[in-house]
Design a protein around this motif. Structure first.
Motif, mmCIF file in Angstrom:
data_model
loop_
_atom_site.group_PDB
_atom_site.id
_atom_site.type_symbol
_atom_site.label_atom_id
_atom_site.label_comp_id
_atom_site.label_asym_id
_atom_site.label_seq_id
_atom_site.Cartn_x
_atom_site.Cartn_y
_atom_site.Cartn_z
ATOM 1 N N VAL A 169 0.845 -1.201 0.000
ATOM 2 C CA VAL A 169 0.000 0.000 0.000
ATOM 3 C C VAL A 169 0.878 1.248 0.000
ATOM 4 O O VAL A 169 0.613 2.214 -0.732
ATOM 5 N N LEU A 170 1.936 1.229 0.815
ATOM 6 C CA LEU A 170 2.835 2.379 0.879
ATOM 7 C C LEU A 170 3.472 2.658 -0.474
ATOM 8 O O LEU A 170 3.568 3.816 -0.903
ATOM 9 N N GLU A 171 3.884 1.607 -1.179
ATOM 10 C CA GLU A 171 4.454 1.786 -2.515
ATOM 11 C C GLU A 171 3.461 2.458 -3.454
ATOM 12 O O GLU A 171 3.828 3.339 -4.250
ATOM 13 N N ARG A 172 2.200 2.078 -3.369
ATOM 14 C CA ARG A 172 1.166 2.656 -4.228
ATOM 15 C C ARG A 172 0.894 4.117 -3.877
ATOM 16 O O ARG A 172 0.543 4.909 -4.754
ATOM 17 N N ARG A 216 -0.219 5.754 -7.350
ATOM 18 C CA ARG A 216 -1.348 4.908 -7.730
ATOM 19 C C ARG A 216 -2.519 5.068 -6.756
ATOM 20 O O ARG A 216 -3.674 4.861 -7.129
ATOM 21 N N LEU A 217 -2.199 5.430 -5.506
ATOM 22 C CA LEU A 217 -3.227 5.780 -4.520
ATOM 23 C C LEU A 217 -3.019 7.257 -4.171
ATOM 24 O O LEU A 217 -2.191 7.599 -3.327
ATOM 25 N N GLU A 234 -7.935 -8.098 -3.540
ATOM 26 C CA GLU A 234 -7.869 -8.937 -4.746
ATOM 27 C C GLU A 234 -6.586 -8.649 -5.528
ATOM 28 O O GLU A 234 -5.928 -9.570 -6.025
ATOM 29 N N GLU A 235 -6.247 -7.381 -5.628
ATOM 30 C CA GLU A 235 -5.051 -6.983 -6.370
ATOM 31 C C GLU A 235 -3.781 -7.541 -5.731
ATOM 32 O O GLU A 235 -2.859 -7.982 -6.425
ATOM 33 N N LEU A 236 -3.732 -7.535 -4.386
ATOM 34 C CA LEU A 236 -2.544 -7.996 -3.664
ATOM 35 C C LEU A 236 -2.549 -9.504 -3.423
ATOM 36 O O LEU A 236 -1.532 -10.075 -3.028
ATOM 37 N N GLY A 237 -3.704 -10.131 -3.623
ATOM 38 C CA GLY A 237 -3.789 -11.565 -3.397
ATOM 39 C C GLY A 237 -3.767 -11.953 -1.934
ATOM 40 O O GLY A 237 -3.226 -13.007 -1.567
ATOM 41 N N VAL A 238 -4.341 -11.085 -1.076
ATOM 42 C CA VAL A 238 -4.408 -11.367 0.359
ATOM 43 C C VAL A 238 -5.867 -11.205 0.810
ATOM 44 O O VAL A 238 -6.659 -10.529 0.158
ATOM 45 N N SER A 239 -6.180 -11.841 1.931
ATOM 46 C CA SER A 239 -7.528 -11.671 2.466
ATOM 47 C C SER A 239 -7.635 -10.300 3.139
ATOM 48 O O SER A 239 -6.640 -9.623 3.381
ATOM 49 N N ARG A 240 -8.850 -9.912 3.470
ATOM 50 C CA ARG A 240 -9.059 -8.579 4.032
ATOM 51 C C ARG A 240 -8.545 -8.458 5.458
ATOM 52 O O ARG A 240 -8.236 -7.350 5.902
ATOM 53 N N THR A 241 -8.429 -9.573 6.172
ATOM 54 C CA THR A 241 -7.950 -9.486 7.572
ATOM 55 C C THR A 241 -6.505 -8.994 7.644
ATOM 56 O O THR A 241 -6.226 -7.997 8.324
ATOM 57 N N LEU A 294 -3.162 -1.975 7.080
ATOM 58 C CA LEU A 294 -3.675 -0.602 7.059
ATOM 59 C C LEU A 294 -3.657 -0.001 8.459
ATOM 60 O O LEU A 294 -3.402 1.196 8.630
ATOM 61 N N GLY A 295 -3.913 -0.849 9.469
ATOM 62 C CA GLY A 295 -3.838 -0.369 10.845
ATOM 63 C C GLY A 295 -2.439 0.099 11.207
ATOM 64 O O GLY A 295 -2.276 1.109 11.904
ATOM 65 N N ARG A 296 -1.425 -0.626 10.709
ATOM 66 C CA ARG A 296 -0.040 -0.171 10.929
ATOM 67 C C ARG A 296 0.196 1.177 10.265
ATOM 68 O O ARG A 296 0.835 2.069 10.843
ATOM 69 N N LEU A 297 -0.329 1.346 9.069
ATOM 70 C CA LEU A 297 -0.152 2.607 8.351
ATOM 71 C C LEU A 297 -0.908 3.752 9.022
ATOM 72 O O LEU A 297 -0.493 4.899 8.931
#
Length: 214
Positions: A16-19, A24-25, A38-45, A51-54
């Motif tokens: 996310v930070l890279e984007r 891109r974001l 979906e884009e990163l291939g990870v679940s939402r958890t 995102l909480g770290r960010l």
């Protein structure tokens, strides 16, 4: 299993930070968690954990019932944040004193790792580990806590700096000079070198921010 989840959430945070850094974001944009997972291939958890770290690093912010948003990257915030550690770290090193031979060898090994790193997030982690290792023996724990806080706050700006291999090499070369001063038992020279090292990234990051925000 918890370690695996932590690794996935950290990787999600870095992605996310890279984007955010490369645009891109964009600043202020709401983060679409479904699309991003979906884009990163990870679940939402693990994505939410990342995102909480960010959020804690003030890279993103939340609004009740609306989700996560990209926090603006600004020259004003950067300059206010980046001018603090050149004041704190040299004093922490002065209080810590000259590291013993084992510590110097460990710092040298860590710096070799930094200079061979090509991934921005890993370079930032290695650079931060080097700086914290340098001042680990500082007796003022409040000062160390403040330094760790500013490390967290400036991470999103330094991601832009360490994407460039040349800047990683510059940081490593400056670290070598600091270590050499410490081997010569010249604490004043090491502190002065550390201050220069912490100031050297300001100009390239400021230029990147100004170009990005135009």
């Amino acid at each position: 299993m918890q370690l695996e989840r932590k690794n996935i959430s950290d990787m999600a945070a870095d992605a996310v930070l890279e984007r955010i850094v490369d645009g891109r974001l964009p600043d202020g944009q709401r983060i679409n968690e479904v699309q991003l997972s979906e884009e990163l291939g990870v679940s939402r958890t693990p994505l939410r954990e990342g995102l909480g770290r960010l959020v804690s690093e003030e890279v993103v912010f939340t609004e009740p019932r609306r989700g996560f948003f990209v926090a603006p990257l600004t020259v004003s915030e950067f300059e206010q944040l980046y001018d603090i550690r050149p004041l704190l770290d040299p004093e922490a090193l002065r209080l810590a004193g000259i590291p013993d031979e084992a510590r110097l060898a460990s710092l040298d090994k860590l710096n070799r790792k930094l200079m061979s790193t090509r991934k921005a997030s890993l370079a930032i982690d290695t650079d931060n580990a080097w700086h914290l290792g340098l001042i680990e023996n500082c007796p003022n724990k409040v000062m160390l806590s403040l330094i760790e806080h500013f490390i967290s706050r400036t991470r999103r700006y330094e991601h832009a700096l360490f994407r460039e291999t040349r800047n990683v090499w510059v940081a490593g070369t400056e670290h070598d000079q600091i270590l050499e001063a410490l081997r010569q038992r010249d604490l004043d020279a090491a502190c002065a070198g550390l201050k220069r090292n912490l100031q050297s990234g300001k100009e390239p990051i400021t230029e990147w921010l100004m170009a990005r925000n135009n």
